[in-house]
Write an enzyme that holds these catalytic residues in place. Structure first.
Site, PDB file in Angstrom:
ATOM      1  N   HIS A 273       5.965 -61.348 -17.991  1.00 41.04           N
ATOM      2  CA  HIS A 273       6.539 -61.868 -19.242  1.00 41.04           C
ATOM      3  C   HIS A 273       5.609 -61.564 -20.425  1.00 41.04           C
ATOM      4  CE1 HIS A 273       8.956 -64.875 -21.580  1.00 41.04           C
ATOM      5  NE2 HIS A 273       7.815 -64.979 -22.258  1.00 41.04           N
ATOM      6  N   GLU A 274       4.348 -61.915 -20.293  1.00 41.23           N
ATOM      7  CA  GLU A 274       3.417 -61.708 -21.418  1.00 41.23           C
ATOM      8  C   GLU A 274       3.181 -60.219 -21.674  1.00 41.23           C
ATOM      9  OE1 GLU A 274       2.857 -64.226 -23.321  1.00 41.23           O
ATOM     10  OE2 GLU A 274       3.564 -65.737 -21.887  1.00 41.23           O
ATOM     11  N   HIS A 277       5.707 -59.034 -24.059  1.00 43.06           N
ATOM     12  CA  HIS A 277       5.346 -59.341 -25.450  1.00 43.06           C
ATOM     13  C   HIS A 277       4.277 -58.363 -25.947  1.00 43.06           C
ATOM     14  CE1 HIS A 277       7.577 -63.031 -26.092  1.00 43.06           C
ATOM     15  NE2 HIS A 277       7.038 -63.648 -25.071  1.00 43.06           N
ATOM     16  N   GLU A 303      11.185 -62.301 -27.487  1.00 43.38           N
ATOM     17  CA  GLU A 303      11.591 -62.820 -26.176  1.00 43.38           C
ATOM     18  C   GLU A 303      12.491 -61.835 -25.442  1.00 43.38           C
ATOM     19  OE1 GLU A 303       9.169 -65.573 -25.762  1.00 43.38           O
ATOM     20  OE2 GLU A 303      10.750 -65.739 -24.274  1.00 43.38           O
TER      21      GLU A 303
END
Ligand code: ZN
Length: 510
Positions: A273-274, A277, A303
């Site tokens: 997830h990170e 980003h 997101e």
């Protein structure tokens, strides 16, 4: 204004912006340090350092000269990009510059100070109230925060709904009415899907709660993030209580995670997830480096990147076809007896729960709709703060089919409201919707996408995202990106179709 003085005005604004960006990155470094390695007792000096930097950033942001220069360049609320004759990149710069200037100068100093004091006090009260399951202790503070935010909204101004001005902080240029539209589409299809899955036989995911030694998780997570294209000479991975990504410069975008020795999902999916980003911030075009354009364009688009990598790619069969043999080699005791298909179903298990941060991909959106409805009702004064616990329970029952027995696992579960972050929640769900809508175009443009993922080849997808999304930084708004890429405004339909296909297959429901 002649060309020379226009260039001089732009150059002056760019020099001012550069200082703001440098100060912001310095503040971000101090915050990163605070979250990852600062000694506990250093907090007082750190707070003083950060508040000095925030003050300097504010001074530079609201300087009167900036307003004069913007005016000379023809910028106004109606025409934030300034004179039509300016180069495109300058006009994109001015639009974002003008937005920041307008939002900062419309709030009087004592309102900003009051809000800062109120939020820092409220966070402490909220933490105690949650621990004691005592909503009444928190309610008066939340009430005052809502009043202050309504004043913020009035000062900044809004096109239709007072919520517009709050939402704009996180999802610039998006209107509440558009969120309303896509969320009601989403709600109409998600509620029956979650119910149908609830009636289907449970998927066993107990093996994800076996022993997963932290060092092995870290080694596996590091291998995954490098395979996805996150380079360790432009970033690093550390541990923090709440995972985050932070940009300290064009070549320094850091991520954090947290490890749980007896739960597989948190670290590895958190890292993916990170990384999503971080890849966004690392792949913005060189020419925007060091300016306010070198950031993600909205939290929703941000997101969309993290959730595309985490859920659409990272929880796909193809992804684990490549990585599962490597995973079982690291955890032979815990996963040696689990085949790929069983593991794939386990990491995608759906179980409506009370807690948003533990929610699966299907029910997650309903947690967000619940918060959005309540926030809107508070801001339009159609409910009172005192009514929140009851309205929360009723809406949770309607949407998720579950009802919290305590306020700690209901209305008090999230930190956001105590931070004054009303308008933030929608961006989490918008990310899923943007991701699914983009994915339709990606699959059409890259017919070999899923066979590449199966082979552990992520370069084509990253290249596509870089070209169509990342490189543009903040020169395009979320709506402009969405229209350029997909030919239409954001809608819930692609995300719903994605969920119906994926979970229809896993749970045998339609
Ligand atoms: Zn995120």
């Amino acid at each position: 204004m002649d060309t020379n003085s226009r260039s001089a005005a732009i150059a002056a604004l760019r020099a001012n912006d550069r200082e703001i960006v440098l100060l912001s990155h310095s503040a971000a470094l101090l915050s990163w340090d605070q979250e990852t390695c600062m000694p506990r007792k250093a907090i007082d000096e750190r707070s003083a350092q950060l508040s000095l930097l925030q003050g300097l950033i504010h001074e530079r942001t609201v300087a009167r000269r900036n307003g004069r220069l913007l005016e000379e360049l023809g910028c106004s609320d109606e025409n934030p990009r300034g004179d039509g004759g300016l180069p495109t990149d300058d006009r994109a710069f001015l639009r974002q510059y003008q937005r920041r200037y307008r939002r900062a100068t419309r709030l009087p100093r004592d309102l900003v100070v009051k809000l800062a004091e109120k939020t820092s006090r409220s966070q402490a009260v909220w933490a105690e109230a949650r621990a004691a399951d005592d909503f009444r202790a928190f309610a008066p503070h939340l009430g005052e925060l809502v009043e202050l935010l309504l004043e913020v909204s009035d000062r900044i101004g809004y096109p239709q709904h007072p919520y517009d001005a709050l939402l704009d902080e996180y999802e610039p240029f998006m209107l509440t009415s558009h969120v309303d539209r896509v969320f009601s589409e989403l709600r109409a299809d998600l509620v029956p899907l979650v119910e149908a899955i609830g009636r289907a036989p449970h998927v066993d995911n107990s093996m994800l709660r076996r022993e997963f030694p932290v060092q092995q998780q870290a080694a596996f997570g590091t291998a995954v993030m490098q395979a996805l294209g996150y380079e360790l000479d432009r970033g690093r991975l550390d541990v923090s209580a709440h995972p985050f990504t932070t940009t300290l410069g064009a070549d320094d975008v850091r991520i954090t995670t947290r490890y749980s020795p007896r739960f597989f999902n948190s670290a590895v999916f958190g890292i993916i997830h990170e990384v999503g980003h971080a890849l966004y911030e690392l792949n913005i075009a060189e020419k925007y480096r060091g300016s306010l354009l070198a950031e993600g364009t909205s939290l929703g688009i941000h997101e969309s990147q993290s959730r595309m990598w985490e859920n659409m790619v990272g929880r796909s069969r193809e992804f684990w076809h490549h990585f599962y043999p490597k995973l079982t080699a690291r955890f032979p005791d815990s996963l040696g007896d689990v085949d790929l298909e069983t593991f794939y179903r386990a990491i995608n298990a759906v179980r409506p729960s009370l807690i948003r941060v533990e929610a699966d991909e299907v029910s997650y959106g309903l947690h967000i709709i619940l918060r959005f409805e309540l926030e809107k009702a508070l801001v339009s004064r159609s409910i009172k703060v005192a009514d929140l616990p009851e309205v929360w329970r009723a809406t949770s029952r309607e949407l998720l089919g579950v009802e919290p027995q305590t306020d700690a696992e209901g209305v008090l579960q999230d930190i956001h409201w105590s931070m004054g972050a009303i308008g933030y929640f929608p961006t989490y769900a918008l990310g899923n919707l943007y991701a699914a809508q983009f994915m339709r175009t990606i699959e059409a443009d890259l017919p070999s996408l899923w066979s590449d993922v199966r082979d552990g080849e992520f370069g084509p997808l990253l290249g596509w995202l870089r070209g169509h999304i990342h490189s543009h930084g903040r020169t395009r708004t979320a709506a402009e990106l969405c229209n350029d890429i997909t030919g239409t405004d954001l809608s819930a339909a692609p995300f719903v179709a994605y969920l119906q296909t994926k979970y229809g297959d896993i749970y045998g429901v339609r």
